[in-house]
Structure formats: structure tokens, C-alpha cells
Design an enzyme around this catalytic site. Structure first.
Site, PDB file in Angstrom:
ATOM      1  N   GLY A 131       0.821  -1.207   0.000  1.00  0.00           N
ATOM      2  CA  GLY A 131       0.000   0.000   0.000  1.00  0.00           C
ATOM      3  C   GLY A 131       0.855   1.257   0.000  1.00  0.00           C
ATOM      4  O   GLY A 131       1.906   1.306   0.646  1.00  0.00           O
TER       5      GLY A 131
ATOM      6  N   ALA B  30      15.581  11.450  -0.032  1.00  0.00           N
ATOM      7  CA  ALA B  30      16.695  11.323   0.915  1.00  0.00           C
ATOM      8  C   ALA B  30      17.672  10.234   0.485  1.00  0.00           C
ATOM      9  O   ALA B  30      18.890  10.376   0.637  1.00  0.00           O
ATOM     10  CB  ALA B  30      16.158  11.029   2.309  1.00  0.00           C
TER      11      ALA B  30
ATOM     12  N   ARG C 286       1.162  -5.160  -5.726  1.00  0.00           N
ATOM     13  CA  ARG C 286       1.415  -6.444  -5.079  1.00  0.00           C
ATOM     14  C   ARG C 286       1.664  -7.473  -6.181  1.00  0.00           C
ATOM     15  O   ARG C 286       0.973  -7.477  -7.195  1.00  0.00           O
ATOM     16  CB  ARG C 286       0.235  -6.849  -4.194  1.00  0.00           C
TER      17      ARG C 286
ATOM     18  N   ASP D  25       5.000  -5.255   6.213  1.00  0.00           N
ATOM     19  CA  ASP D  25       5.531  -6.558   6.591  1.00  0.00           C
ATOM     20  C   ASP D  25       5.585  -7.522   5.408  1.00  0.00           C
ATOM     21  O   ASP D  25       6.506  -8.330   5.300  1.00  0.00           O
ATOM     22  CB  ASP D  25       4.723  -7.162   7.742  1.00  0.00           C
TER      23      ASP D  25
ATOM     24  N   THR E 275       6.245  -6.778   2.340  1.00  0.00           N
ATOM     25  CA  THR E 275       7.430  -6.399   1.561  1.00  0.00           C
ATOM     26  C   THR E 275       8.677  -7.030   2.155  1.00  0.00           C
ATOM     27  O   THR E 275       9.528  -7.575   1.438  1.00  0.00           O
ATOM     28  CB  THR E 275       7.583  -4.872   1.542  1.00  0.00           C
TER      29      THR E 275
ATOM     30  N   THR F 271       3.814   2.250   5.761  1.00  0.00           N
ATOM     31  CA  THR F 271       2.429   1.781   5.809  1.00  0.00           C
ATOM     32  C   THR F 271       1.644   2.674   6.757  1.00  0.00           C
ATOM     33  O   THR F 271       2.144   3.007   7.845  1.00  0.00           O
ATOM     34  CB  THR F 271       2.330   0.319   6.267  1.00  0.00           C
TER      35      THR F 271
ATOM     36  N   ASP G  87      -0.790   1.823   8.462  1.00  0.00           N
ATOM     37  CA  ASP G  87      -1.387   1.013   9.531  1.00  0.00           C
ATOM     38  C   ASP G  87      -0.592   1.037  10.831  1.00  0.00           C
ATOM     39  O   ASP G  87      -1.133   0.691  11.886  1.00  0.00           O
ATOM     40  CB  ASP G  87      -1.540  -0.442   9.076  1.00  0.00           C
TER      41      ASP G  87
ATOM     42  N   ASP H 200       1.594  -1.010  11.874  1.00  0.00           N
ATOM     43  CA  ASP H 200       1.440  -2.363  12.416  1.00  0.00           C
ATOM     44  C   ASP H 200       2.726  -3.184  12.345  1.00  0.00           C
ATOM     45  O   ASP H 200       2.679  -4.412  12.245  1.00  0.00           O
ATOM     46  CB  ASP H 200       0.316  -3.097  11.668  1.00  0.00           C
TER      47      ASP H 200
ATOM     48  N   ARG I 282      -6.116  -2.275   8.845  1.00  0.00           N
ATOM     49  CA  ARG I 282      -6.002  -3.734   8.719  1.00  0.00           C
ATOM     50  C   ARG I 282      -6.244  -4.371  10.078  1.00  0.00           C
ATOM     51  O   ARG I 282      -7.296  -4.163  10.666  1.00  0.00           O
ATOM     52  CB  ARG I 282      -4.644  -4.118   8.112  1.00  0.00           C
TER      53      ARG I 282
ATOM     54  N   HIS J 178      -9.912   4.748   1.405  1.00  0.00           N
ATOM     55  CA  HIS J 178      -8.585   5.065   0.894  1.00  0.00           C
ATOM     56  C   HIS J 178      -8.255   6.551   0.900  1.00  0.00           C
ATOM     57  O   HIS J 178      -7.122   6.921   0.571  1.00  0.00           O
ATOM     58  CB  HIS J 178      -8.432   4.495  -0.521  1.00  0.00           C
ATOM     59  N   VAL J 179      -9.221   7.391   1.270  1.00  0.00           N
ATOM     60  CA  VAL J 179      -8.896   8.804   1.411  1.00  0.00           C
ATOM     61  C   VAL J 179      -7.791   8.990   2.448  1.00  0.00           C
ATOM     62  O   VAL J 179      -7.013   9.948   2.399  1.00  0.00           O
ATOM     63  CB  VAL J 179     -10.159   9.623   1.796  1.00  0.00           C
ATOM     64  N   GLN J 180      -7.691   8.043   3.386  1.00  0.00           N
ATOM     65  CA  GLN J 180      -6.672   8.130   4.435  1.00  0.00           C
ATOM     66  C   GLN J 180      -5.258   7.916   3.909  1.00  0.00           C
ATOM     67  O   GLN J 180      -4.286   8.294   4.552  1.00  0.00           O
ATOM     68  CB  GLN J 180      -6.968   7.097   5.530  1.00  0.00           C
TER      69      GLN J 180
END
Length: 324
Positions: free
Chosen positions: A16, A27, A77, A108, A110, A131, A133, A135, A177, A255-257
């Protein structure tokens, strides 16, 4: 591998998208150029690695894109990379383009991919946690999380306006998630009446007790993480069972987030992670993720990164305090 032989670094974004990825790319390019290293970006994640879809990076071209959300490298993906044949083709791409090291920005999944790839590829890999999330273990914050929370807050504040006008109960579903970080951070700072996250089993009980007697001139806002076992639809039906008089609406921010300009924190995080990724490669590290713990840069082996990042005890206590 002798790190003084690193002359060409490949970089890609995977999974994502998250705000701040472009800052990290800038950078990486800036740091590599300062040490005389060439940088190439692979488009569309592991798919680009397999197909050899790469572009040359120049830091001055990336400099003006740090405010841009998403990822200029695109992301995807890849089912093909799950197969050994796909990974062999990716290795051929690296060899053909004389890539000496690889930096991946993602979650994770990836890093699991890189860990598997390391079984047939001996060049050094470094990961950057990207990500919304939040997480991933090994870092307090992932790239994009702060921006996603700020986007959620902005939208929830607007929802409160209309909720107040109609005395409505709003169920607002947030991304994350299997992690409740976005929901709990957003919910606490907007003054939500209830917050439901996957990590808590008591939040639903608190909610039903509160909404059962709801009859107010105020809005009633409920945050629910997309990974919560209840879910927005079932939650709405349960609320109607205990209080059929409420005027209830469901809003999914979705998905606006993920979109929008990255926050200052995520831009800075991208800069720090990008610089650190190149430096760690030159220091001889490999198969590790750069993270931030207590505002200090930290390295975590990929084997440990794949563990889920759980909501800590302090946040759990806040959830109970403000959820009752």
C-alpha cells in the site's frame, strides 16, 4: 559483501502507498549522490523488479516532490514474486543492471518478500517501514501513519458538524487492517464516544451500555477499525437492537486516508529513514529494517519485523478510560 563495492543502489516501493514515501526516495538519492553512488528506482514494486522497469534517480528532480502524497515509483502487489521463477527473474534484473544493494519501502509483506529473496540473492537489503497502519514491530511510527491520522481527524471533524445538526449516531470505519492504531489515535483526539479496535474485547460492551440510553442533543461518534471482528454493518444492527430510536449513519473513510500531502512528521521521517537506509548499507548491514524507537534510529532484522505491532498498555488504558 565488501561495502566499498556498492556503486549502484536499487530502490522500490511496495504494498500500500503511504504519504512520505517520496521524501524517503529523495533522501536516498541525496545521500547516495553525496557518496558517489548511483541510484535507480524500480516501478510498481516487485513487478518492476521482475520486469526490469527502472528509472534513474536524481535528487534535484525528487526535491520538489517531497510534498506529494503516494509514490512516484508506483506500487503493486506481485503474485509472480511469490513463485521461485519470479524471484529468479528479479535476480537476473539486478545482475543485468549491476545493482549492488536494494532498499525497499513497504510493510511486513514487503519484508517477508525480501527475506525469501535473500535465499537466492546475496546482495544486501535494507527496509524502510512505509504503511499507514503502523502495524510493524521495530519502530514506534511507520511512514504515513501520522498523515493518515490527520486526514481522518479532518474528515471526522466535518462529520461531527452534520451529526450535531441532526442528533445522529455515526459509525465511522477507519483503515488499519489488523491494527487499531489509526482508530484509537483518531478517536481519542476527536472526542469519540466509542472506539472499537481488533486488540480489545471489551470496547463493544462499553459501547452498547452507552448507546442503549442515548437520547441527546449531541452527536454520538463511534470509531471502528476495519479489522475489528464486529464490522460497521453488524455494529449498526446491534446498536439498532438496543436502541431502535437512534438516527444512525455509516461512513467509511476508506482510501482517502492514504492520499493527500504528507504531514511534517512523515516528511521528516522519510528523510531520516532514507538517509539511514543508505548509511546502514555502507556500514555493512543487510536484511534489516530501519526504524525509530524513542526518537532514535534502530535496526531490526527482517525475521523480527514481520511480527504484528500491538497497541501498547498505555493506549489500552486510555481506550478503557475514554470509552466508558
Amino acid at each position: 559483501m565488501n561495502t566499498n563495492k556498492i556503486k549502484h543502489i536499487g530502490v522500490f516501493t511496495s504494498g500500500g502507498d503511504s504519504p512520505g514515501m517520496n521524501s524517503a526516495l529523495y533522501a536516498i538519492a541525496k545521500t547516495a549522490e553525496a557518496t558517489g553512488i548511483k541510484v535507480s528506482g524500480f516501478r510498481k514494486g516487485y513487478e518492476g523488479l521482475i520486469d526490469g522497469d527502472l528509472v534513474q534517480f536524481k535528487s534535484h528532480e525528487l526535491q520538489k516532490l517531497t510534498q506529494k502524497g503516494g509514490t512516484i515509483l508506483k506500487t503493486a502487489r506481485s503474485k509472480r514474486f511469490l513463485e521461485l521463477e519470479g524471484r529468479k527473474k528479479a535476480l537476473q534484473t539486478l545482475n543485468a543492471n549491476k545493482i549492488d544493494a536494494l532498499i525497499a519501502i513497504g510493510g511486513d509483506g514487503t519484508f517477508k518478500g525480501l527475506l525469501t529473496f535473500s535465499e537466492i540473492c546475496d546482495i544486501p537489503f535494507i527496509g524502510i517501514p512505509g504503511t499507514i497502519d503502523n502495524d510493524i514491530s521495530g519502530t514506534d511510527y511507520t511512514l504515513g501513519f501520522d498523515s493518515a491520522v490527520n486526514t481522518a481527524i479532518e474528515n471526522i471533524d466535518k462529520i461531527r458538524d452534520t451529526a450535531e445538526s441532526h442528533n445522529r449516531v455515526f459509525v465511522i470505519e477507519l483503515m488499519g487492517r489488523d491494527s487499531g492504531y489509526i482508530a484509537i489515535h483518531s478517536g481519542l483526539v476527536v472526542g469519540a464516544d466509542a472506539i472499537l479496535i481488533p486488540e480489545s474485547g471489551r470496547d463493544f460492551i462499553y459501547l452498547l451500555n452507552k448507546v442503549k440510553s442515548y437520547d441527546s442533543e449531541d452527536a454520538f461518534l463511534i470509531m471502528v477499525s476495519e479489522g475489528d471482528e464486529i464490522g460497521a454493518e453488524l455494529l449498526a444492527s446491534k446498536i439498532n437492537e438496543v436502541n431502535s430510536s437512534v438516527d444512525l449513519r455509516i461512513t467509511r473513510l476508506g482510501h482517502v486516508q492514504r492520499g493527500g500531502n504528507p504531514s511534517a512528521l512523515d516528511r521528516m521521517l522519510g528523510i531520516r529513514f532514507g538517509v539511514a537506509a543508505v548509511e546502514q548499507l555502507l556500514n555493512g548491514n543487510k536484511n534489516k529494517m530501519v526504524g525509530l524507537l524513542n526518537n532514535e534510529l534502530y535496526l531490526t532484522p527482517f525475521e523480527e519485523v514481520v511480527k504484528q505491532h500491538q497497541v501498547n498498555d498505555e493506549l489500552q488504558k486510555l481506550l478503557e478510560l475514554f470509552g466508558k
